[in-house]
Enzyme design. Sequence first.
Site, short mmCIF file in Angstrom:
data_model
loop_
_atom_site.label_atom_id
_atom_site.label_comp_id
_atom_site.label_asym_id
_atom_site.label_seq_id
_atom_site.Cartn_x
_atom_site.Cartn_y
_atom_site.Cartn_z
N GLY A 8 74.86 82.30 -27.85
CA GLY A 8 73.58 82.42 -28.55
C GLY A 8 73.76 82.44 -30.06
N LEU A 10 73.16 80.46 -32.46
CA LEU A 10 72.18 79.87 -33.39
C LEU A 10 70.95 80.76 -33.55
CD1 LEU A 10 72.31 76.09 -32.37
CD2 LEU A 10 73.58 77.27 -34.17
N GLY A 11 70.95 81.92 -32.92
CA GLY A 11 69.78 82.81 -32.96
C GLY A 11 69.72 83.65 -34.23
N GLN A 12 68.74 84.57 -34.25
CA GLN A 12 68.52 85.39 -35.45
C GLN A 12 69.78 86.18 -35.81
OE1 GLN A 12 65.75 88.67 -35.17
NE2 GLN A 12 65.53 88.84 -37.38
N ASP A 34 76.03 77.78 -28.24
CA ASP A 34 74.60 77.99 -27.99
C ASP A 34 74.17 76.89 -27.02
OD1 ASP A 34 72.27 79.69 -29.74
OD2 ASP A 34 71.51 77.99 -28.55
N ILE A 35 73.02 77.09 -26.39
CA ILE A 35 72.51 76.04 -25.48
C ILE A 35 72.05 74.83 -26.29
CG2 ILE A 35 70.11 76.86 -25.41
CD1 ILE A 35 70.23 76.31 -22.33
N ARG A 36 71.76 75.07 -27.58
CA ARG A 36 71.37 73.97 -28.48
C ARG A 36 72.60 73.54 -29.29
NH1 ARG A 36 67.61 76.57 -32.41
NH2 ARG A 36 68.43 78.58 -31.77
N TYR A 138 62.06 92.85 -20.09
CA TYR A 138 63.15 92.95 -21.08
C TYR A 138 63.84 94.31 -20.96
CZ TYR A 138 65.19 92.74 -25.87
OH TYR A 138 66.02 92.72 -26.97
N LYS A 142 67.61 95.26 -20.01
CA LYS A 142 68.49 95.97 -20.95
C LYS A 142 69.10 97.22 -20.30
CE LYS A 142 68.51 93.29 -24.57
NZ LYS A 142 69.70 92.43 -24.76
#
Length: 314
Positions: A8, A10-12, A34-36, A138, A142
Amino acid sequence: MKRIMITGALGQIGSELTTKLREIYGADNVLATDIRPASGSTGPSAVLDVTDAQKMHDLAKDFGADTLMHMAALLSATAEEKPLLAWNLNMGGLVNALETSRELGLQFFTPSSIGAFGPSTPKNNTPQDTLQRPTTMYGVNKVAGELLCDYYFERFGVDTRGVRFPGLISNVTPPGGGTTDYAVDIYYQAIEQNSYTSYIAAGTYMDMMYMPDALQAIIDLMETDADQLIHRNAFNVTAMSFDPEQIAASIRKHLPDFQLDYAVDPVRQGIADSWPDNIDVTAARDEWGFKTAYDLDAMTADMLEKLKNKLQNA
Ligand SMILES: NC(=O)c1ccc[n+]([C@@H]2O[C@H](COP(=O)([O-])OP(=O)(O)OC[C@H]3O[C@@H](n4cnc5c(N)ncnc54)[C@H](O)[C@@H]3O)[C@@H](O)[C@H]2O)c1
């Protein structure tokens, strides 16, 4: 921590974490996945869907990783829209990441969240160890994730570590569908329109932290000697707690005419109402020296300055 793979990325959080880790540990020692696909990556990168266990294992092995930082997830507001996808991604991705860490002997980090608490949790000065009966998908993910990380340490000796992040405020990558995103959007809108319409109601307090403090917390926890840790996963961390009126007042110290009004979104307001007002960080402070540099006004000054430059040059 010498060869670090991030999911992940490319995330925040992942985007700024990648940059910071590359500065400290060397660009070639941080594999951003990342998936992208990444565009213009400053170091090694790969496309990885975290639900693909074999590819995750192979990438970590081929890279010679000694650490896995697992950031890929669906966040609170999006998870309420797509609960089954959230379960499959948040739990499936986590178990794959823990299995990869067990198989290859990796040190492991993943963030939990203040979303792991629920309406029956004490709302003020929320203790490290307390009631956790969240009412969101969520939150369910968690809590299960915190327990799973503890289990992999107790059962298999995997060096799992983690924090419960509050809402994170940053100016590089936009947030990815959380309940606290308003506290990022408000700064963009303050600069662009001198006004903001909040989907969170006045008087709703949530914990928050500025991204530089969040990144430092990850590194400090990962670099702490294991024998200092009593808790390993899900340390409460935060820097401040405020409601929309207080962040607006902080912005008005720079933009005196800034206007705040409200169009409350019942879904995100409901999530916010089920979370603590402010959490206790004593365990993180005592066990690994957690500290922060930014309070609300220091963060506001930095956010407005950085965003002004960013939006002018866009
Ligand atoms: N940002 C916050 O305020 C905050 C607060 C508390 C906890 N956290 C936690 O921190 C972690 C990272 O959060 P974030 O804010 O960077 O999230 P984000 O939504 O900004 O980024 C998530 C990244 O995961 C990627 N992704 C989505 N599905 C994937 C898949 N199947 N395989 C691989 N990658 C995939 C996305 O492309 C995205 O780049 C999450 O576990 C989140 O719950 C974040």
